[in-house]
Design an enzyme around this catalytic site. Structure first.
Site: not given
Length: 635
Positions: A161-163, A165, A180
Protein backbone atom coordinates in the site's frame (compact mmCIF):
# COMPACT_ATOMS: atom_id res chain seq x y z
CA UNK A 1 -6.10 4.80 19.57
CA UNK A 2 -3.50 3.08 21.76
CA UNK A 3 -2.91 4.58 25.18
CA UNK A 4 0.60 5.82 26.06
CA UNK A 5 2.10 4.48 29.29
CA UNK A 6 4.73 7.09 30.20
CA UNK A 7 5.21 10.85 29.92
CA UNK A 8 7.98 10.39 27.38
CA UNK A 9 5.60 8.53 25.07
CA UNK A 10 2.95 11.24 25.04
CA UNK A 11 3.48 12.06 21.34
CA UNK A 12 3.15 8.44 20.24
CA UNK A 13 -0.32 7.44 19.11
CA UNK A 14 0.72 3.80 18.80
CA UNK A 15 2.18 1.53 21.46
CA UNK A 16 5.91 1.08 20.71
CA UNK A 17 8.26 -1.37 22.38
CA UNK A 18 11.96 -0.63 21.87
CA UNK A 19 14.33 -3.59 21.99
CA UNK A 20 18.11 -3.74 22.11
CA UNK A 21 18.24 -5.96 19.03
CA UNK A 22 16.03 -7.27 16.23
CA UNK A 23 16.52 -10.79 17.57
CA UNK A 24 15.14 -9.77 20.95
CA UNK A 25 12.10 -8.15 19.34
CA UNK A 26 11.49 -11.15 17.07
CA UNK A 27 11.62 -13.51 20.03
CA UNK A 28 9.06 -11.40 21.88
CA UNK A 29 6.60 -11.63 18.98
CA UNK A 30 7.34 -15.33 18.44
CA UNK A 31 6.42 -15.98 22.08
CA UNK A 32 3.14 -14.13 21.61
CA UNK A 33 2.31 -16.09 18.44
CA UNK A 34 3.25 -19.39 20.07
CA UNK A 35 1.05 -18.62 23.07
CA UNK A 36 -1.89 -17.82 20.79
CA UNK A 37 -1.40 -21.02 18.77
CA UNK A 38 -1.18 -23.22 21.85
CA UNK A 39 -4.17 -21.61 23.54
CA UNK A 40 -6.32 -22.10 20.45
CA UNK A 41 -5.09 -25.68 19.98
CA UNK A 42 -6.04 -26.48 23.57
CA UNK A 43 -9.53 -25.13 22.86
CA UNK A 44 -9.75 -27.09 19.61
CA UNK A 45 -9.75 -23.93 17.49
CA UNK A 46 -7.62 -22.63 14.64
CA UNK A 47 -5.50 -19.48 14.48
CA UNK A 48 -5.48 -17.19 11.44
CA UNK A 49 -2.19 -15.33 10.92
CA UNK A 50 -1.50 -12.55 8.44
CA UNK A 51 2.13 -12.78 7.34
CA UNK A 52 4.62 -10.42 5.72
CA UNK A 53 7.66 -10.96 3.53
CA UNK A 54 10.96 -9.16 3.08
CA UNK A 55 14.04 -9.16 5.28
CA UNK A 56 12.29 -7.77 8.37
CA UNK A 57 10.29 -10.87 9.48
CA UNK A 58 13.03 -13.42 8.66
CA UNK A 59 14.25 -13.50 12.26
CA UNK A 60 10.71 -14.04 13.46
CA UNK A 61 10.28 -16.99 11.11
CA UNK A 62 13.60 -18.50 12.19
CA UNK A 63 12.54 -18.33 15.81
CA UNK A 64 9.18 -19.95 15.04
CA UNK A 65 11.02 -22.74 13.20
CA UNK A 66 13.30 -23.21 16.22
CA UNK A 67 10.29 -23.41 18.54
CA UNK A 68 8.71 -26.00 16.24
CA UNK A 69 11.85 -28.15 16.17
CA UNK A 70 13.03 -27.76 19.75
CA UNK A 71 9.87 -27.03 21.74
CA UNK A 72 7.28 -28.98 19.78
CA UNK A 73 5.26 -25.96 18.63
CA UNK A 74 2.77 -27.32 16.10
CA UNK A 75 1.24 -25.30 13.29
CA UNK A 76 -1.38 -27.91 12.47
CA UNK A 77 -4.16 -25.57 13.62
CA UNK A 78 -2.78 -22.48 11.81
CA UNK A 79 -4.17 -20.82 8.69
CA UNK A 80 -2.08 -18.10 7.02
CA UNK A 81 -2.79 -15.28 4.60
CA UNK A 82 0.08 -13.38 3.07
CA UNK A 83 -0.12 -9.66 2.49
CA UNK A 84 1.09 -9.43 -1.07
CA UNK A 85 2.83 -10.81 -4.14
CA UNK A 86 4.59 -9.33 -7.14
CA UNK A 87 2.30 -9.35 -10.17
CA UNK A 88 3.64 -11.28 -13.13
CA UNK A 89 5.97 -13.58 -11.17
CA UNK A 90 5.31 -17.34 -11.24
CA UNK A 91 5.60 -19.17 -7.94
CA UNK A 92 8.93 -20.70 -8.99
CA UNK A 93 10.61 -17.32 -9.51
CA UNK A 94 13.48 -16.84 -7.06
CA UNK A 95 11.94 -13.55 -5.85
CA UNK A 96 8.29 -14.57 -5.64
CA UNK A 97 6.80 -14.21 -2.20
CA UNK A 98 5.24 -17.67 -2.49
CA UNK A 99 8.74 -19.12 -2.80
CA UNK A 100 10.08 -16.82 -0.10
CA UNK A 101 7.50 -17.98 2.43
CA UNK A 102 8.14 -21.63 1.69
CA UNK A 103 11.90 -21.26 1.93
CA UNK A 104 11.79 -19.10 5.05
CA UNK A 105 8.97 -20.79 6.98
CA UNK A 106 6.44 -23.18 5.47
CA UNK A 107 8.88 -25.89 4.35
CA UNK A 108 10.22 -26.17 7.90
CA UNK A 109 7.01 -26.49 9.95
CA UNK A 110 3.99 -28.78 9.99
CA UNK A 111 1.43 -26.36 8.57
CA UNK A 112 -1.02 -28.05 6.14
CA UNK A 113 -0.49 -26.97 2.53
CA UNK A 114 -4.22 -26.28 2.25
CA UNK A 115 -3.92 -23.72 5.07
CA UNK A 116 -1.41 -21.56 3.18
CA UNK A 117 -2.75 -18.59 1.22
CA UNK A 118 -0.52 -16.32 -0.87
CA UNK A 119 -1.81 -13.93 -3.56
CA UNK A 120 -1.48 -15.33 -7.07
CA UNK A 121 0.82 -13.15 -9.16
CA UNK A 122 -0.15 -14.89 -12.39
CA UNK A 123 -3.90 -14.21 -12.40
CA UNK A 124 -4.92 -12.97 -15.88
CA UNK A 125 -5.34 -9.20 -15.84
CA UNK A 126 -9.05 -9.40 -16.66
CA UNK A 127 -9.62 -11.66 -13.65
CA UNK A 128 -7.62 -9.76 -11.04
CA UNK A 129 -10.55 -7.80 -9.57
CA UNK A 130 -12.66 -10.91 -9.06
CA UNK A 131 -9.67 -12.80 -7.64
CA UNK A 132 -9.00 -10.03 -5.10
CA UNK A 133 -12.63 -10.05 -3.94
CA UNK A 134 -12.43 -13.81 -3.55
CA UNK A 135 -9.25 -13.45 -1.44
CA UNK A 136 -11.06 -11.06 0.89
CA UNK A 137 -13.99 -13.47 1.14
CA UNK A 138 -11.65 -16.35 1.94
CA UNK A 139 -10.23 -14.37 4.86
CA UNK A 140 -13.76 -13.76 6.17
CA UNK A 141 -14.71 -17.41 5.73
CA UNK A 142 -11.66 -18.37 7.82
CA UNK A 143 -12.96 -16.20 10.65
CA UNK A 144 -10.83 -13.13 9.99
CA UNK A 145 -7.17 -12.56 10.81
CA UNK A 146 -6.33 -12.94 14.49
CA UNK A 147 -2.85 -11.43 14.32
CA UNK A 148 -1.36 -9.54 11.39
CA UNK A 149 2.43 -9.23 11.11
CA UNK A 150 3.70 -6.18 9.21
CA UNK A 151 6.94 -4.62 8.11
CA UNK A 152 7.22 -1.03 6.94
CA UNK A 153 8.80 0.40 3.79
CA UNK A 154 10.82 3.57 3.51
CA UNK A 155 7.82 5.26 1.86
CA UNK A 156 5.71 4.30 4.86
CA UNK A 157 3.96 1.53 2.96
CA UNK A 158 2.50 -1.55 4.66
CA UNK A 159 2.06 -4.50 2.39
CA UNK A 160 2.33 -2.83 -0.99
CA UNK A 161 0.00 0.00 0.00
CA UNK A 162 2.07 2.85 -1.37
CA UNK A 163 1.50 6.56 -0.54
CA UNK A 164 -1.95 7.50 -1.74
CA UNK A 165 -3.60 4.36 -0.38
CA UNK A 166 -6.70 5.14 1.66
CA UNK A 167 -7.76 3.68 4.98
CA UNK A 168 -10.66 1.91 3.28
CA UNK A 169 -8.61 0.29 0.49
CA UNK A 170 -9.06 -3.44 -0.06
CA UNK A 171 -7.11 -6.22 -1.78
CA UNK A 172 -6.22 -4.98 -5.26
CA UNK A 173 -3.61 -4.60 -8.00
CA UNK A 174 -1.28 -1.65 -7.34
CA UNK A 175 1.57 0.16 -9.09
CA UNK A 176 4.80 0.13 -7.10
CA UNK A 177 6.46 3.37 -6.01
CA UNK A 178 9.85 4.17 -7.58
CA UNK A 179 11.60 4.07 -4.19
CA UNK A 180 10.07 0.67 -3.44
CA UNK A 181 11.36 -0.62 -6.76
CA UNK A 182 14.82 0.83 -6.11
CA UNK A 183 14.91 -0.87 -2.71
CA UNK A 184 14.12 -4.18 -4.40
CA UNK A 185 16.61 -3.70 -7.24
CA UNK A 186 19.38 -5.67 -5.53
CA UNK A 187 17.14 -8.72 -5.11
CA UNK A 188 16.25 -8.64 -8.80
CA UNK A 189 19.79 -7.83 -9.99
CA UNK A 190 18.78 -4.50 -11.45
CA UNK A 191 15.86 -2.10 -11.09
CA UNK A 192 14.72 -2.83 -14.63
CA UNK A 193 13.90 -6.38 -13.56
CA UNK A 194 11.68 -5.37 -10.63
CA UNK A 195 7.96 -5.86 -11.40
CA UNK A 196 6.02 -2.63 -11.69
CA UNK A 197 2.85 -4.02 -10.12
CA UNK A 198 1.79 -6.18 -7.21
CA UNK A 199 -1.34 -7.62 -5.62
CA UNK A 200 -1.70 -6.48 -2.04
CA UNK A 201 -4.18 -6.60 0.80
CA UNK A 202 -5.48 -3.07 1.34
CA UNK A 203 -5.09 -0.85 4.38
CA UNK A 204 -8.73 -1.54 5.23
CA UNK A 205 -8.11 -5.28 4.93
CA UNK A 206 -5.19 -4.97 7.35
CA UNK A 207 -7.20 -2.90 9.81
CA UNK A 208 -9.80 -5.69 9.93
CA UNK A 209 -7.32 -7.89 11.82
CA UNK A 210 -8.01 -8.30 15.54
CA UNK A 211 -4.42 -7.51 16.46
CA UNK A 212 -1.58 -5.94 14.44
CA UNK A 213 2.14 -6.08 15.15
CA UNK A 214 4.63 -4.10 13.06
CA UNK A 215 8.35 -4.90 13.04
CA UNK A 216 11.09 -2.46 12.03
CA UNK A 217 14.87 -2.64 12.12
CA UNK A 218 17.64 -0.22 11.22
CA UNK A 219 18.08 3.53 10.96
CA UNK A 220 16.77 3.73 7.40
CA UNK A 221 13.24 3.11 8.71
CA UNK A 222 13.49 5.44 11.73
CA UNK A 223 11.83 8.47 10.11
CA UNK A 224 8.77 6.63 8.82
CA UNK A 225 8.35 4.78 12.13
CA UNK A 226 8.29 8.09 13.99
CA UNK A 227 5.93 9.73 11.52
CA UNK A 228 3.57 6.74 11.47
CA UNK A 229 3.33 6.83 15.25
CA UNK A 230 3.34 10.56 15.93
CA UNK A 231 1.79 12.38 12.99
CA UNK A 232 -1.88 12.55 12.07
CA UNK A 233 -3.09 9.71 9.81
CA UNK A 234 -2.56 10.52 6.15
CA UNK A 235 -2.69 8.80 2.79
CA UNK A 236 0.83 10.13 2.24
CA UNK A 237 1.99 7.66 4.90
CA UNK A 238 -0.25 4.58 4.83
CA UNK A 239 1.28 3.09 8.01
CA UNK A 240 -0.11 6.07 9.95
CA UNK A 241 -3.62 4.64 9.52
CA UNK A 242 -2.65 1.97 12.05
CA UNK A 243 -3.37 4.62 14.68
CA UNK A 244 -7.06 3.96 14.00
CA UNK A 245 -6.79 0.37 15.22
CA UNK A 246 -7.41 -0.47 18.85
CA UNK A 247 -4.72 -3.12 19.29
CA UNK A 248 -1.45 -2.30 17.53
CA UNK A 249 2.13 -2.70 18.75
CA UNK A 250 5.35 -1.67 17.03
CA UNK A 251 8.37 -3.81 17.95
CA UNK A 252 11.49 -1.86 16.90
CA UNK A 253 15.22 -1.98 17.54
CA UNK A 254 17.09 1.03 18.87
CA UNK A 255 18.24 2.22 15.45
CA UNK A 256 14.68 2.18 14.14
CA UNK A 257 13.47 4.07 17.22
CA UNK A 258 16.07 6.82 16.86
CA UNK A 259 13.70 9.41 15.33
CA UNK A 260 10.98 9.06 17.98
CA UNK A 261 10.60 12.29 19.93
CA UNK A 262 11.32 10.59 23.25
CA UNK A 263 14.65 9.35 21.84
CA UNK A 264 15.76 12.17 19.55
CA UNK A 265 14.23 15.21 21.32
CA UNK A 266 13.50 13.99 24.86
CA UNK A 267 13.42 17.51 26.34
CA UNK A 268 10.17 18.12 24.45
CA UNK A 269 8.30 15.41 26.34
CA UNK A 270 9.68 15.57 29.85
CA UNK A 271 12.64 16.23 32.17
CA UNK A 272 15.98 14.97 30.89
CA UNK A 273 19.50 14.50 32.12
CA UNK A 274 21.50 17.00 30.08
CA UNK A 275 24.37 14.78 29.02
CA UNK A 276 26.93 16.19 26.55
CA UNK A 277 25.32 14.19 23.73
CA UNK A 278 21.79 15.39 24.45
CA UNK A 279 22.96 18.97 25.00
CA UNK A 280 24.67 19.05 21.61
CA UNK A 281 21.66 17.51 19.92
CA UNK A 282 19.35 20.06 21.57
CA UNK A 283 21.39 23.08 20.51
CA UNK A 284 21.65 21.81 16.93
CA UNK A 285 17.88 21.27 16.88
CA UNK A 286 17.21 24.76 18.29
CA UNK A 287 19.49 26.35 15.71
CA UNK A 288 17.40 24.77 12.98
CA UNK A 289 14.09 25.64 14.61
CA UNK A 290 14.81 29.35 14.85
CA UNK A 291 16.91 29.41 11.65
CA UNK A 292 19.90 31.05 13.32
CA UNK A 293 23.58 30.10 13.41
CA UNK A 294 24.40 28.75 16.86
CA UNK A 295 26.44 31.77 17.95
CA UNK A 296 23.37 33.99 17.47
CA UNK A 297 21.04 31.98 19.72
CA UNK A 298 19.60 33.99 22.63
CA UNK A 299 18.39 33.04 26.10
CA UNK A 300 14.85 33.73 24.88
CA UNK A 301 15.27 31.19 22.07
CA UNK A 302 16.06 28.52 24.63
CA UNK A 303 13.25 29.39 27.03
CA UNK A 304 10.63 29.70 24.30
CA UNK A 305 11.44 26.17 23.13
CA UNK A 306 11.26 24.40 26.49
CA UNK A 307 15.00 24.37 27.20
CA UNK A 308 15.12 26.53 30.34
CA UNK A 309 16.64 23.68 32.35
CA UNK A 310 19.54 23.46 29.91
CA UNK A 311 20.23 27.18 30.33
CA UNK A 312 20.05 26.85 34.11
CA UNK A 313 22.54 23.98 34.15
CA UNK A 314 24.93 24.98 31.37
CA UNK A 315 24.11 28.57 30.34
CA UNK A 316 23.89 31.41 29.79
CA UNK A 317 23.27 31.11 26.07
CA UNK A 318 26.52 32.87 25.13
CA UNK A 319 28.68 30.34 27.01
CA UNK A 320 26.62 27.34 25.90
CA UNK A 321 26.64 28.46 22.26
CA UNK A 322 30.42 28.81 22.17
CA UNK A 323 30.94 25.39 23.75
CA UNK A 324 28.69 23.56 21.29
CA UNK A 325 30.08 25.55 18.38
CA UNK A 326 33.60 24.49 19.34
CA UNK A 327 32.57 20.86 19.78
CA UNK A 328 31.19 20.73 16.25
CA UNK A 329 34.06 22.72 14.79
CA UNK A 330 36.49 20.22 16.29
CA UNK A 331 34.86 17.38 14.35
CA UNK A 332 36.06 18.94 11.08
CA UNK A 333 39.48 17.74 9.99
CA UNK A 334 41.46 17.52 6.81
CA UNK A 335 43.63 14.87 8.49
CA UNK A 336 41.44 11.76 8.93
CA UNK A 337 44.49 9.72 9.96
CA UNK A 338 45.64 12.37 12.42
CA UNK A 339 47.99 15.31 11.80
CA UNK A 340 51.59 14.39 12.59
CA UNK A 341 53.56 16.51 15.05
CA UNK A 342 50.47 18.51 16.00
CA UNK A 343 48.46 19.09 19.16
CA UNK A 344 45.62 16.60 18.84
CA UNK A 345 43.73 17.68 21.96
CA UNK A 346 40.79 18.93 19.91
CA UNK A 347 41.19 16.71 16.86
CA UNK A 348 39.00 13.64 16.23
CA UNK A 349 42.05 11.44 15.48
CA UNK A 350 45.31 11.16 17.40
CA UNK A 351 48.51 12.39 15.81
CA UNK A 352 50.66 9.35 16.56
CA UNK A 353 51.63 6.99 15.20
CA UNK A 354 52.29 8.33 11.75
CA UNK A 355 51.94 6.83 9.29
CA UNK A 356 49.08 4.62 10.43
CA UNK A 357 48.06 1.23 9.13
CA UNK A 358 44.51 1.76 7.89
CA UNK A 359 41.99 -0.94 6.95
CA UNK A 360 38.88 0.05 4.98
CA UNK A 361 36.23 -2.68 4.90
CA UNK A 362 33.67 -2.67 2.10
CA UNK A 363 30.69 -5.05 2.38
CA UNK A 364 30.39 -5.14 -1.42
CA UNK A 365 32.71 -3.61 -3.99
CA UNK A 366 31.71 0.08 -4.35
CA UNK A 367 30.50 0.62 -0.77
CA UNK A 368 33.95 1.96 0.14
CA UNK A 369 34.19 4.67 -2.52
CA UNK A 370 30.52 5.60 -2.17
CA UNK A 371 30.87 6.13 1.57
CA UNK A 372 34.40 7.48 1.87
CA UNK A 373 36.12 7.75 -1.50
CA UNK A 374 37.40 11.24 -0.70
CA UNK A 375 38.77 10.16 2.67
CA UNK A 376 40.55 7.14 1.17
CA UNK A 377 42.31 9.47 -1.25
CA UNK A 378 43.23 11.86 1.60
CA UNK A 379 44.65 9.03 3.74
CA UNK A 380 46.81 7.79 0.88
CA UNK A 381 48.06 11.28 0.03
CA UNK A 382 49.01 11.86 3.67
CA UNK A 383 51.24 8.81 3.67
CA UNK A 384 49.21 6.22 5.53
CA UNK A 385 49.36 2.51 4.64
CA UNK A 386 45.82 2.01 3.35
CA UNK A 387 44.38 -1.43 2.63
CA UNK A 388 40.90 -1.69 1.11
CA UNK A 389 39.23 -5.07 1.65
CA UNK A 390 36.02 -6.09 -0.11
CA UNK A 391 34.32 -8.52 2.25
CA UNK A 392 32.19 -10.11 -0.47
CA UNK A 393 32.61 -10.62 -4.20
CA UNK A 394 29.41 -8.74 -5.04
CA UNK A 395 28.63 -11.25 -7.79
CA UNK A 396 24.94 -11.31 -6.85
CA UNK A 397 24.70 -7.66 -7.85
CA UNK A 398 25.72 -8.04 -11.49
CA UNK A 399 22.85 -8.02 -14.01
CA UNK A 400 22.94 -10.77 -16.62
CA UNK A 401 23.06 -8.13 -19.34
CA UNK A 402 26.34 -6.77 -17.98
CA UNK A 403 27.87 -10.24 -17.78
CA UNK A 404 26.73 -11.03 -21.33
CA UNK A 405 28.27 -7.82 -22.63
CA UNK A 406 31.67 -8.64 -21.13
CA UNK A 407 31.50 -12.25 -22.32
CA UNK A 408 30.66 -11.13 -25.85
CA UNK A 409 33.57 -8.71 -25.81
CA UNK A 410 35.99 -11.44 -24.77
CA UNK A 411 34.67 -13.89 -27.36
CA UNK A 412 34.85 -11.30 -30.14
CA UNK A 413 38.40 -10.38 -29.12
CA UNK A 414 39.35 -14.04 -29.16
CA UNK A 415 37.73 -14.63 -32.57
CA UNK A 416 39.63 -11.68 -34.06
CA UNK A 417 42.93 -13.32 -33.10
CA UNK A 418 43.56 -16.25 -35.42
CA UNK A 419 46.33 -17.48 -33.16
CA UNK A 420 44.22 -17.42 -30.02
CA UNK A 421 43.22 -20.64 -28.34
CA UNK A 422 39.53 -21.16 -27.71
CA UNK A 423 38.42 -19.90 -24.31
CA UNK A 424 35.97 -22.60 -23.39
CA UNK A 425 35.25 -21.03 -19.99
CA UNK A 426 33.92 -17.76 -21.46
CA UNK A 427 31.90 -19.65 -24.09
CA UNK A 428 30.42 -21.77 -21.33
CA UNK A 429 29.45 -18.59 -19.48
CA UNK A 430 27.75 -17.24 -22.58
CA UNK A 431 25.87 -20.49 -23.01
CA UNK A 432 24.71 -20.42 -19.39
CA UNK A 433 23.43 -16.88 -19.85
CA UNK A 434 21.56 -17.89 -23.01
CA UNK A 435 19.96 -20.87 -21.29
CA UNK A 436 19.20 -19.14 -18.00
CA UNK A 437 15.57 -18.29 -17.30
CA UNK A 438 14.41 -15.25 -15.38
CA UNK A 439 14.16 -17.12 -12.09
CA UNK A 440 17.19 -19.41 -12.28
CA UNK A 441 19.93 -19.07 -9.69
CA UNK A 442 23.34 -18.38 -11.20
CA UNK A 443 25.48 -21.52 -11.55
CA UNK A 444 28.91 -21.42 -9.82
CA UNK A 445 30.84 -20.60 -13.02
CA UNK A 446 28.63 -17.62 -13.77
CA UNK A 447 28.94 -16.32 -10.23
CA UNK A 448 32.73 -16.62 -10.52
CA UNK A 449 32.67 -14.69 -13.79
CA UNK A 450 30.50 -11.95 -12.31
CA UNK A 451 32.76 -11.79 -9.26
CA UNK A 452 35.80 -11.29 -11.48
CA UNK A 453 33.98 -8.48 -13.26
CA UNK A 454 33.28 -6.68 -10.00
CA UNK A 455 36.80 -7.29 -8.75
CA UNK A 456 38.29 -5.43 -11.69
CA UNK A 457 35.82 -2.57 -11.22
CA UNK A 458 36.78 -2.38 -7.54
CA UNK A 459 40.49 -2.31 -8.34
CA UNK A 460 39.96 0.51 -10.84
CA UNK A 461 37.88 2.49 -8.34
CA UNK A 462 40.38 2.35 -5.47
CA UNK A 463 43.30 2.82 -7.88
CA UNK A 464 41.68 6.16 -8.73
CA UNK A 465 41.92 6.92 -5.00
CA UNK A 466 45.62 6.01 -4.95
CA UNK A 467 45.35 2.49 -3.52
CA UNK A 468 47.67 0.00 -5.20
CA UNK A 469 46.63 -3.41 -6.52
CA UNK A 470 48.69 -5.05 -3.76
CA UNK A 471 46.62 -3.22 -1.14
CA UNK A 472 43.29 -4.23 -2.68
CA UNK A 473 42.09 -7.34 -0.87
CA UNK A 474 39.11 -9.56 -1.73
CA UNK A 475 37.90 -11.82 1.08
CA UNK A 476 35.00 -13.46 -0.82
CA UNK A 477 33.42 -14.43 2.51
CA UNK A 478 31.77 -17.87 2.32
CA UNK A 479 28.38 -16.80 3.69
CA UNK A 480 27.89 -14.70 0.56
CA UNK A 481 29.33 -17.16 -1.94
CA UNK A 482 27.13 -19.96 -0.56
CA UNK A 483 23.95 -17.90 -0.20
CA UNK A 484 21.79 -15.23 -1.71
CA UNK A 485 19.99 -12.12 -0.50
CA UNK A 486 17.73 -12.70 2.53
CA UNK A 487 19.27 -16.14 3.03
CA UNK A 488 22.74 -15.33 4.32
CA UNK A 489 24.01 -17.12 7.41
CA UNK A 490 27.32 -16.25 9.04
CA UNK A 491 29.69 -19.12 9.83
CA UNK A 492 33.00 -19.56 11.64
CA UNK A 493 34.88 -19.42 8.33
CA UNK A 494 33.63 -15.87 7.72
CA UNK A 495 34.81 -14.63 11.10
CA UNK A 496 38.13 -16.48 10.83
CA UNK A 497 38.85 -14.82 7.46
CA UNK A 498 38.43 -11.35 8.95
CA UNK A 499 40.44 -12.32 12.05
CA UNK A 500 43.30 -13.43 9.80
CA UNK A 501 43.20 -10.13 7.90
CA UNK A 502 43.15 -8.08 11.11
CA UNK A 503 46.11 -9.97 12.54
CA UNK A 504 48.04 -9.60 9.29
CA UNK A 505 47.56 -5.83 9.08
CA UNK A 506 47.28 -4.97 12.80
CA UNK A 507 45.50 -1.71 11.89
CA UNK A 508 45.54 1.52 13.87
CA UNK A 509 42.29 2.52 12.14
CA UNK A 510 39.42 0.42 10.82
CA UNK A 511 36.76 2.03 8.65
CA UNK A 512 33.55 0.00 8.28
CA UNK A 513 29.84 0.46 7.63
CA UNK A 514 26.59 -1.24 8.61
CA UNK A 515 26.56 -0.69 12.39
CA UNK A 516 23.01 0.72 12.49
CA UNK A 517 21.54 -0.86 9.36
CA UNK A 518 18.71 -3.38 9.09
CA UNK A 519 20.33 -6.60 10.41
CA UNK A 520 19.16 -8.50 7.33
CA UNK A 521 21.03 -6.10 5.04
CA UNK A 522 24.43 -7.04 3.67
CA UNK A 523 26.27 -4.11 5.36
CA UNK A 524 24.84 -5.13 8.74
CA UNK A 525 25.76 -8.79 8.21
CA UNK A 526 29.31 -7.82 7.25
CA UNK A 527 29.57 -5.55 10.28
CA UNK A 528 28.41 -8.43 12.47
CA UNK A 529 31.29 -10.50 11.07
CA UNK A 530 33.71 -7.67 11.94
CA UNK A 531 32.26 -7.34 15.43
CA UNK A 532 32.77 -11.06 16.09
CA UNK A 533 36.30 -10.86 14.68
CA UNK A 534 37.09 -7.95 16.99
CA UNK A 535 35.81 -9.97 19.91
CA UNK A 536 38.16 -12.82 18.99
CA UNK A 537 41.12 -10.43 18.79
CA UNK A 538 40.25 -8.49 21.94
CA UNK A 539 43.43 -9.54 23.75
CA UNK A 540 45.80 -8.89 20.84
CA UNK A 541 48.37 -6.20 21.60
CA UNK A 542 47.50 -4.11 18.51
CA UNK A 543 43.89 -3.71 19.67
CA UNK A 544 44.95 -1.27 22.40
CA UNK A 545 45.87 1.28 19.74
CA UNK A 546 43.08 0.67 17.21
CA UNK A 547 40.03 2.82 16.59
CA UNK A 548 36.97 1.82 14.59
CA UNK A 549 35.26 4.50 12.48
CA UNK A 550 31.84 4.01 10.90
CA UNK A 551 31.16 5.53 7.51
CA UNK A 552 27.68 5.94 6.05
CA UNK A 553 26.69 4.11 2.91
CA UNK A 554 23.99 5.07 0.44
CA UNK A 555 21.14 4.67 2.95
CA UNK A 556 21.13 8.26 4.21
CA UNK A 557 23.01 10.88 6.24
CA UNK A 558 23.57 11.56 9.91
CA UNK A 559 22.54 14.69 11.75
CA UNK A 560 25.61 16.83 12.44
CA UNK A 561 25.05 16.40 16.18
CA UNK A 562 25.88 12.70 15.71
CA UNK A 563 29.07 13.16 13.69
CA UNK A 564 32.43 12.60 15.38
CA UNK A 565 34.67 13.28 12.38
CA UNK A 566 33.86 15.34 9.28
CA UNK A 567 36.28 15.22 6.37
CA UNK A 568 35.70 18.12 3.93
CA UNK A 569 36.15 17.89 0.17
CA UNK A 570 36.83 20.59 -2.38
CA UNK A 571 34.89 20.64 -5.67
CA UNK A 572 37.82 18.87 -7.38
CA UNK A 573 37.99 16.22 -4.65
CA UNK A 574 34.26 15.59 -4.92
CA UNK A 575 34.60 15.25 -8.69
CA UNK A 576 37.44 12.74 -8.20
CA UNK A 577 35.27 10.74 -5.80
CA UNK A 578 32.44 10.64 -8.34
CA UNK A 579 34.86 9.40 -10.98
CA UNK A 580 36.00 6.57 -8.71
CA UNK A 581 32.38 5.52 -8.10
CA UNK A 582 31.71 5.52 -11.84
CA UNK A 583 34.29 2.79 -12.32
CA UNK A 584 31.62 0.43 -10.96
CA UNK A 585 29.87 0.32 -14.32
CA UNK A 586 27.92 -2.85 -13.57
CA UNK A 587 26.18 -1.06 -10.71
CA UNK A 588 24.66 1.73 -12.70
CA UNK A 589 20.88 1.91 -12.57
CA UNK A 590 19.14 -0.11 -15.23
CA UNK A 591 16.36 2.49 -15.32
CA UNK A 592 17.17 6.02 -16.60
CA UNK A 593 16.84 8.70 -13.92
CA UNK A 594 13.99 11.17 -14.41
CA UNK A 595 14.62 13.55 -11.54
CA UNK A 596 17.40 15.23 -9.60
CA UNK A 597 16.74 12.85 -6.71
CA UNK A 598 18.27 10.10 -8.80
CA UNK A 599 19.03 6.58 -7.79
CA UNK A 600 22.50 6.43 -9.34
CA UNK A 601 25.12 5.67 -6.70
CA UNK A 602 27.34 8.62 -7.57
CA UNK A 603 24.39 11.02 -7.46
CA UNK A 604 23.27 9.74 -4.07
CA UNK A 605 26.80 10.10 -2.71
CA UNK A 606 27.11 13.63 -4.10
CA UNK A 607 23.75 14.69 -2.65
CA UNK A 608 24.48 13.21 0.77
CA UNK A 609 27.97 14.73 1.06
CA UNK A 610 26.73 18.14 -0.05
CA UNK A 611 23.81 17.95 2.40
CA UNK A 612 26.22 17.40 5.30
CA UNK A 613 28.30 20.38 4.16
CA UNK A 614 25.18 22.57 4.01
CA UNK A 615 24.25 21.55 7.55
CA UNK A 616 27.64 22.68 8.87
CA UNK A 617 27.32 25.92 6.91
CA UNK A 618 23.84 26.66 8.28
CA UNK A 619 25.13 26.05 11.78
CA UNK A 620 27.60 28.88 11.25
CA UNK A 621 30.69 26.80 10.54
CA UNK A 622 32.90 26.71 7.45
CA UNK A 623 31.23 26.48 4.05
CA UNK A 624 32.64 23.45 2.21
CA UNK A 625 31.61 21.90 -1.10
CA UNK A 626 31.00 18.48 0.50
CA UNK A 627 31.79 16.52 3.66
CA UNK A 628 32.17 12.81 4.36
CA UNK A 629 30.93 12.08 7.91
CA UNK A 630 32.13 9.41 10.36
CA UNK A 631 31.16 8.18 13.80
CA UNK A 632 33.50 6.46 16.21
CA UNK A 633 32.28 3.00 17.15
CA UNK A 634 32.58 2.00 20.78
CA UNK A 635 32.37 -1.70 21.62
Amino acid sequence: MNQVTTESQQRERIRIQIHDTADEASCALALEIAGLIRARAKAGRSVVLGLATGGTPVRLYRELIRMHREEGLSFANVVTFNLDEYYGLPREHSQSYWRFMHEQLFDHIDIPASAINVPDGMVPRAEVFAWCRAYEQKIKDAGGIDLQVLGIGRTGHIGFNEPGSGADSRTRLVTLDSMTRRDAARDFIGEANVPRHAITMGVGSILDARRIVLLSWGGAKARVVAEAAEKAPSEALPASFLQQHGDVTFHVDRASASELTRIKLPWLVGPVEWTPTISRRAVVWLSRQVKKPVLKLLDDDYTEHGMTDLLTEQGPAYILNIRIFNELQHTITGWPGGKPDADDTHRPERAAPHPKRVLVLSPEPSDDVIGMGGTIRRLVEQGHQVTVACQTSGNLGVPDEEAASYADFMIELEDSDAKGASNTFVRKIRQQLDEKSAFDIDPPELRRFKGALRREEARAAVRACGVTKENSVFLDLPFYEQGRYRQFRIGDADVDAVVALLRKIEPHQIFATGASEDPSSLPAICFSVLRQALEKTRDDAWRRDCRVWIYRGASGIWDIAEIDMAVPMSPMELSAKIQSICHHKSQRSQTPARSQQAGEAWQQAEQHNQAVARAYDEFGLANYEAIEPFRQWME
